[in-house]
Design a protein around this motif. Structure first.
Motif, PDB file in Angstrom:
ATOM      1  N   PHE A   1       0.505  -1.036  -0.001  1.00  0.00           N
ATOM      2  CA  PHE A   1      -0.040  -0.448   0.463  1.00  0.00           C
ATOM      3  C   PHE A   1       0.540   1.352  -0.342  1.00  0.00           C
ATOM      4  O   PHE A   1       0.467   2.503  -0.041  1.00  0.00           O
ATOM      5  CB  PHE A   1      -0.940  -0.337   1.024  1.00  0.00           C
ATOM      6  CG  PHE A   1      -1.862  -1.136   1.818  1.00  0.00           C
ATOM      7  CD1 PHE A   1      -2.635  -1.304   0.497  1.00  0.00           C
ATOM      8  CD2 PHE A   1      -1.669  -1.820   1.634  1.00  0.00           C
ATOM      9  CE1 PHE A   1      -3.925  -2.140   0.375  1.00  0.00           C
ATOM     10  CE2 PHE A   1      -2.388  -3.138   2.303  1.00  0.00           C
ATOM     11  CZ  PHE A   1      -3.628  -3.286   1.161  1.00  0.00           C
ATOM     12  N   LYS A   2       2.030   0.846  -0.036  1.00  0.00           N
ATOM     13  CA  LYS A   2       2.959   1.825   0.220  1.00  0.00           C
ATOM     14  C   LYS A   2       4.048   2.402  -1.152  1.00  0.00           C
ATOM     15  O   LYS A   2       4.355   1.786  -1.950  1.00  0.00           O
ATOM     16  CB  LYS A   2       4.048   2.189   0.944  1.00  0.00           C
ATOM     17  CG  LYS A   2       3.339   1.970   2.348  1.00  0.00           C
ATOM     18  CD  LYS A   2       3.502   1.798   3.919  1.00  0.00           C
ATOM     19  CE  LYS A   2       3.752   1.674   4.979  1.00  0.00           C
ATOM     20  NZ  LYS A   2       4.259   1.224   6.170  1.00  0.00           N
ATOM     21  N   LYS A   3       3.603   3.893  -1.527  1.00  0.00           N
ATOM     22  CA  LYS A   3       4.328   4.063  -3.249  1.00  0.00           C
ATOM     23  C   LYS A   3       6.173   4.206  -3.250  1.00  0.00           C
ATOM     24  O   LYS A   3       6.672   4.064  -4.281  1.00  0.00           O
ATOM     25  CB  LYS A   3       3.425   5.127  -3.883  1.00  0.00           C
ATOM     26  CG  LYS A   3       2.602   5.017  -3.413  1.00  0.00           C
ATOM     27  CD  LYS A   3       1.460   6.101  -4.501  1.00  0.00           C
ATOM     28  CE  LYS A   3       0.048   5.836  -4.499  1.00  0.00           C
ATOM     29  NZ  LYS A   3      -0.643   4.235  -4.560  1.00  0.00           N
ATOM     30  N   THR A   4       6.589   4.857  -2.041  1.00  0.00           N
ATOM     31  CA  THR A   4       7.752   5.226  -1.921  1.00  0.00           C
ATOM     32  C   THR A   4       8.495   4.876  -0.708  1.00  0.00           C
ATOM     33  O   THR A   4       7.608   4.133  -0.283  1.00  0.00           O
ATOM     34  CB  THR A   4       8.212   6.359  -1.543  1.00  0.00           C
ATOM     35  OG1 THR A   4       7.633   6.711  -0.498  1.00  0.00           O
ATOM     36  CG2 THR A   4       7.024   7.475  -2.963  1.00  0.00           C
ATOM     37  N   THR A   5       9.653   4.123  -0.502  1.00  0.00           N
ATOM     38  CA  THR A   5      10.609   4.567   0.027  1.00  0.00           C
ATOM     39  C   THR A   5      10.182   5.124   1.748  1.00  0.00           C
ATOM     40  O   THR A   5      10.238   4.683   3.258  1.00  0.00           O
ATOM     41  CB  THR A   5      11.799   4.249   0.192  1.00  0.00           C
ATOM     42  OG1 THR A   5      12.484   5.834  -0.171  1.00  0.00           O
ATOM     43  CG2 THR A   5      12.703   2.854  -0.881  1.00  0.00           C
ATOM     44  N   ASP A   6       9.798   6.506   1.347  1.00  0.00           N
ATOM     45  CA  ASP A   6       9.726   7.130   2.399  1.00  0.00           C
ATOM     46  C   ASP A   6       8.730   7.000   3.016  1.00  0.00           C
ATOM     47  O   ASP A   6       8.486   6.976   4.431  1.00  0.00           O
ATOM     48  CB  ASP A   6       9.623   8.184   1.770  1.00  0.00           C
ATOM     49  CG  ASP A   6      10.840   9.674   1.482  1.00  0.00           C
ATOM     50  OD1 ASP A   6      12.133   8.866   2.223  1.00  0.00           O
ATOM     51  OD2 ASP A   6      10.857  11.046   1.054  1.00  0.00           O
TER      52      ASP A   6
ATOM     53  N   MET B   1      10.839  -2.566   3.526  1.00  0.00           N
ATOM     54  CA  MET B   1      12.263  -2.025   2.569  1.00  0.00           C
ATOM     55  C   MET B   1      11.993  -3.083   1.378  1.00  0.00           C
ATOM     56  O   MET B   1      12.359  -3.217   0.094  1.00  0.00           O
ATOM     57  CB  MET B   1      13.154  -1.650   2.720  1.00  0.00           C
ATOM     58  CG  MET B   1      12.826   0.261   3.785  1.00  0.00           C
ATOM     59  SD  MET B   1      12.557   1.186   3.166  1.00  0.00           S
ATOM     60  CE  MET B   1      13.794   1.455   2.055  1.00  0.00           C
ATOM     61  N   ALA B   2      12.671  -4.290   2.189  1.00  0.00           N
ATOM     62  CA  ALA B   2      12.888  -5.335   0.733  1.00  0.00           C
ATOM     63  C   ALA B   2      11.794  -5.872   0.447  1.00  0.00           C
ATOM     64  O   ALA B   2      12.039  -5.998  -0.905  1.00  0.00           O
ATOM     65  CB  ALA B   2      13.443  -6.588   1.810  1.00  0.00           C
ATOM     66  N   GLU B   3      10.904  -5.583   1.499  1.00  0.00           N
ATOM     67  CA  GLU B   3       9.625  -6.498   0.231  1.00  0.00           C
ATOM     68  C   GLU B   3       9.233  -5.688  -0.484  1.00  0.00           C
ATOM     69  O   GLU B   3       8.924  -5.519  -2.376  1.00  0.00           O
ATOM     70  CB  GLU B   3       8.368  -6.607   1.154  1.00  0.00           C
ATOM     71  CG  GLU B   3       7.010  -7.023   1.003  1.00  0.00           C
ATOM     72  CD  GLU B   3       7.255  -8.653   0.228  1.00  0.00           C
ATOM     73  OE1 GLU B   3       5.838  -9.022  -0.430  1.00  0.00           O
ATOM     74  OE2 GLU B   3       7.488  -9.176   0.400  1.00  0.00           O
ATOM     75  N   HIS B   4       8.654  -3.790   0.017  1.00  0.00           N
ATOM     76  CA  HIS B   4       8.869  -2.499  -0.885  1.00  0.00           C
ATOM     77  C   HIS B   4       9.810  -2.571  -2.535  1.00  0.00           C
ATOM     78  O   HIS B   4       9.384  -3.087  -3.634  1.00  0.00           O
ATOM     79  CB  HIS B   4       8.312  -1.732  -0.353  1.00  0.00           C
ATOM     80  CG  HIS B   4       7.879   0.274  -1.185  1.00  0.00           C
ATOM     81  ND1 HIS B   4       9.303   0.034  -2.025  1.00  0.00           N
ATOM     82  CD2 HIS B   4       7.329  -0.216  -1.105  1.00  0.00           C
ATOM     83  CE1 HIS B   4       8.608   1.028  -2.586  1.00  0.00           C
ATOM     84  NE2 HIS B   4       6.800   0.867  -1.909  1.00  0.00           N
ATOM     85  N   ALA B   5      10.506  -3.098  -2.180  1.00  0.00           N
ATOM     86  CA  ALA B   5      11.462  -3.832  -3.071  1.00  0.00           C
ATOM     87  C   ALA B   5      10.903  -4.405  -4.589  1.00  0.00           C
ATOM     88  O   ALA B   5      10.684  -4.176  -5.446  1.00  0.00           O
ATOM     89  CB  ALA B   5      13.415  -2.910  -2.792  1.00  0.00           C
ATOM     90  N   ARG B   6      11.281  -5.577  -3.818  1.00  0.00           N
ATOM     91  CA  ARG B   6      10.774  -7.239  -4.129  1.00  0.00           C
ATOM     92  C   ARG B   6       9.400  -6.718  -5.312  1.00  0.00           C
ATOM     93  O   ARG B   6       9.503  -7.118  -7.009  1.00  0.00           O
ATOM     94  CB  ARG B   6      10.213  -8.367  -3.383  1.00  0.00           C
ATOM     95  CG  ARG B   6      10.173  -9.280  -4.249  1.00  0.00           C
ATOM     96  CD  ARG B   6       9.366 -10.320  -3.574  1.00  0.00           C
ATOM     97  NE  ARG B   6       8.174 -10.510  -2.676  1.00  0.00           N
ATOM     98  CZ  ARG B   6       6.896 -10.188  -3.178  1.00  0.00           C
ATOM     99  NH1 ARG B   6       7.601 -11.004  -4.829  1.00  0.00           N
ATOM    100  NH2 ARG B   6       6.068 -10.327  -2.456  1.00  0.00           N
ATOM    101  N   LEU B   7       8.509  -5.861  -5.110  1.00  0.00           N
ATOM    102  CA  LEU B   7       6.943  -5.295  -5.243  1.00  0.00           C
ATOM    103  C   LEU B   7       7.315  -4.655  -6.476  1.00  0.00           C
ATOM    104  O   LEU B   7       7.060  -4.934  -8.053  1.00  0.00           O
ATOM    105  CB  LEU B   7       6.326  -5.457  -4.162  1.00  0.00           C
ATOM    106  CG  LEU B   7       5.913  -6.592  -3.563  1.00  0.00           C
ATOM    107  CD1 LEU B   7       4.737  -5.537  -1.931  1.00  0.00           C
ATOM    108  CD2 LEU B   7       5.404  -6.874  -3.795  1.00  0.00           C
ATOM    109  N   ALA B   8       8.346  -3.588  -5.903  1.00  0.00           N
ATOM    110  CA  ALA B   8       8.328  -2.559  -7.492  1.00  0.00           C
ATOM    111  C   ALA B   8       9.121  -3.021  -8.268  1.00  0.00           C
ATOM    112  O   ALA B   8       8.696  -3.064  -9.266  1.00  0.00           O
ATOM    113  CB  ALA B   8       8.541  -1.768  -6.738  1.00  0.00           C
ATOM    114  N   GLY B   9       9.858  -4.369  -7.864  1.00  0.00           N
ATOM    115  CA  GLY B   9      10.312  -4.538  -9.281  1.00  0.00           C
ATOM    116  C   GLY B   9       9.658  -5.808  -9.852  1.00  0.00           C
ATOM    117  O   GLY B   9       9.719  -5.751 -11.363  1.00  0.00           O
TER     118      GLY B   9
END
Length: 103
Positions: A40-45, A90-98
């Motif tokens: 649900f989060k769009k950015t690392t911030d 952060m790792a999950e967010h990066a995985r989802l973004a990838g």
């Protein structure tokens, strides 16, 4: 919270082991929600969310006072736990973004 009166160090350790099992189960459950939050989060911030961290810290320190826990210990435990969860998120967010970009 009522703490049982123990008659030996072994009883104390048995009670601590029982609580550790419950605490780890709750950490696992919390981690499941943290992992879901990443989508649900769009950015690392958004993941780091320092204002939200401070809201959580204030809330748990207040709860510590209500429940008879040491507020300083509670804050330190939560800051460490939140930092670890942010790292995992952060790792999950990066995985989802990838995966969203077709990688």
């Amino acid at each position: 919270m009522m703490t049982a009166i123990c008659e030996s160090l072994e009883e104390v350790r048995t009670q601590i082991d029982r609580l550790d099992r419950q605490i780890v189960a709750l950490v696992a459950e919390r981690g499941g929600y943290v992992k879901q939050a990443a989508k649900f989060k769009k950015t690392t911030d958004d993941v780091k969310a320092p204002q939200r961290v401070e809201q959580v810290i204030a809330k748990v320190k207040s709860l510590a006072g209500e429940l008879g826990a040491n507020p300083d210990v509670t804050e330190k435990v939560y800051r460490a736990m939140i930092a670890a969860f942010i790292e995992a998120e952060m790792a999950e967010h990066a995985r989802l973004a990838g995966s969203a970009s077709g990688d």
